[in-house]
Design an enzyme around this catalytic site. Sequence first.
Site, short mmCIF file in Angstrom:
data_model
loop_
_atom_site.label_atom_id
_atom_site.label_comp_id
_atom_site.label_asym_id
_atom_site.label_seq_id
_atom_site.Cartn_x
_atom_site.Cartn_y
_atom_site.Cartn_z
N THR A 8 0.85 -1.18 0.00
CA THR A 8 0.00 0.00 0.00
C THR A 8 0.89 1.23 0.00
O THR A 8 2.02 1.19 0.48
CB THR A 8 -0.93 0.02 1.24
N ASP A 81 -7.03 -4.52 1.97
CA ASP A 81 -8.11 -3.73 1.36
C ASP A 81 -9.16 -3.55 2.44
O ASP A 81 -9.53 -4.49 3.14
CB ASP A 81 -8.70 -4.40 0.12
N SER A 82 -9.58 -2.31 2.61
CA SER A 82 -10.46 -2.03 3.73
C SER A 82 -11.40 -0.89 3.38
O SER A 82 -11.21 -0.20 2.38
CB SER A 82 -9.62 -1.66 4.96
N PHE A 170 -6.86 8.42 10.21
CA PHE A 170 -6.98 8.85 8.81
C PHE A 170 -8.37 8.50 8.31
O PHE A 170 -9.18 7.91 9.04
CB PHE A 170 -5.90 8.20 7.94
N GLY A 171 -8.64 8.85 7.07
CA GLY A 171 -9.90 8.46 6.43
C GLY A 171 -11.12 8.88 7.22
O GLY A 171 -11.27 10.05 7.62
N ASP A 173 -11.92 8.07 10.22
CA ASP A 173 -11.74 7.98 11.68
C ASP A 173 -12.42 9.12 12.46
O ASP A 173 -12.96 8.86 13.54
CB ASP A 173 -10.25 7.94 12.04
N LYS A 193 -7.34 2.51 19.09
CA LYS A 193 -7.74 2.04 17.74
C LYS A 193 -7.02 0.74 17.39
O LYS A 193 -7.64 -0.19 16.87
CB LYS A 193 -7.42 3.12 16.68
N HIS A 198 -10.78 -3.04 12.82
CA HIS A 198 -10.90 -4.08 11.79
C HIS A 198 -9.52 -4.61 11.39
O HIS A 198 -9.30 -5.79 11.26
CB HIS A 198 -11.63 -3.47 10.58
N ARG A 199 -8.56 -3.70 11.23
CA ARG A 199 -7.20 -4.07 10.81
C ARG A 199 -6.52 -4.87 11.92
O ARG A 199 -5.86 -5.88 11.66
CB ARG A 199 -6.43 -2.79 10.48
P1 IMP Z 1 -7.93 1.10 0.18
O1 IMP Z 1 -6.59 1.73 0.38
O2 IMP Z 1 -8.34 0.93 -1.21
O3 IMP Z 1 -8.08 -0.15 1.01
O4 IMP Z 1 -8.98 2.17 0.72
C1 IMP Z 1 -9.28 2.22 2.04
C2 IMP Z 1 -10.13 3.45 2.31
O5 IMP Z 1 -11.08 3.07 3.30
C3 IMP Z 1 -9.29 4.56 2.93
O6 IMP Z 1 -8.88 5.50 1.98
C4 IMP Z 1 -10.23 5.15 3.94
O7 IMP Z 1 -11.06 6.07 3.30
C5 IMP Z 1 -11.08 3.96 4.38
N1 IMP Z 1 -10.47 3.28 5.54
C6 IMP Z 1 -9.90 2.04 5.58
N2 IMP Z 1 -9.44 1.77 6.80
C7 IMP Z 1 -9.69 2.86 7.54
C8 IMP Z 1 -9.40 3.18 8.89
O8 IMP Z 1 -8.78 2.43 9.67
N3 IMP Z 1 -9.82 4.39 9.29
C9 IMP Z 1 -10.49 5.26 8.48
N4 IMP Z 1 -10.75 5.03 7.21
C10 IMP Z 1 -10.35 3.82 6.74
#
Ligand code: IMP
Length: 215
Positions: A8, A81-82, A170-171, A173, A193, A198-199
């Site tokens: 990533t 992937d999350s 991030f994201g 959160d 956290k 989830h992670r």
């Molecule tokens: P990926 O990199 O394609 O898996 O996209 C994951 C997206 O999901 C991130 O850009 C965030 O928007 C959201 N996301 C995944 N994990 C988290 C987290 O632990 N906290 C907040 N947002 C998350």
Amino acid sequence: MTTLLIATRNAHKVGEIQTILGAGFHCLTLDGFPDAPTVLEDADTFAGNATKKAVELARWLSGSPEFKAQNAKPDYVLADDSGLEVDVLGGAPGVHSARFAALDKSENSRDADNNSKLLRLLQEVPAGRRTARFRCVLALVSCADGASARLFDGACEGRIQSGASGRGGFGYDPLFVPAGHEQSFAELGESVKNRLSHRARALEKLKDYFSKLAS
Ligand code: IMP
């Protein structure tokens, strides 16, 4: 010591993974592999995208001069992937979490834009119906054979609050309040956290897998 290449470019994810896995694992990042391909995340499940990222990177790595030049060669590629599933939105943004604000584009949106869109969509939704969960699927591929991916998943239930709070993470959160808490992941901070997320749950399963391999 097991060396993993974390597939990533999200520095926050890599930081969380390193912290949660701890001392028995050495995590390499894509910074050491500037020519690594960007894998198009076009599968419609987290498992599909995680598998695609891990398999394509492991395949590229096996023919890469950068791989041969590394001092610490990865034993495995690990892809995460999350995303966030909001019940009242039928599970959206789901696999589109990273590019929610601009779904028509292939590039990711800014976190602030994704969060504003989510708050706007949920404006009229009462507190009791704002349930959501983060999901994570990890795909592990061995660099030795590049064969099939082994998958580990984790989920964290919670709800989307009515505004952003906190400066950590991030994201999504700042919007996500995990079940049993009254503050967002961004307010609760890294150590909370990294116990609940989830992670963290998916990584615990990965650690169990490696400890069984070693025994
Ligand atoms: P990926 O990199 O394609 O898996 O996209 C994951 C997206 O999901 C991130 O850009 C965030 O928007 C959201 N996301 C995944 N994990 C988290 C987290 O632990 N906290 C907040 N947002 C998350």
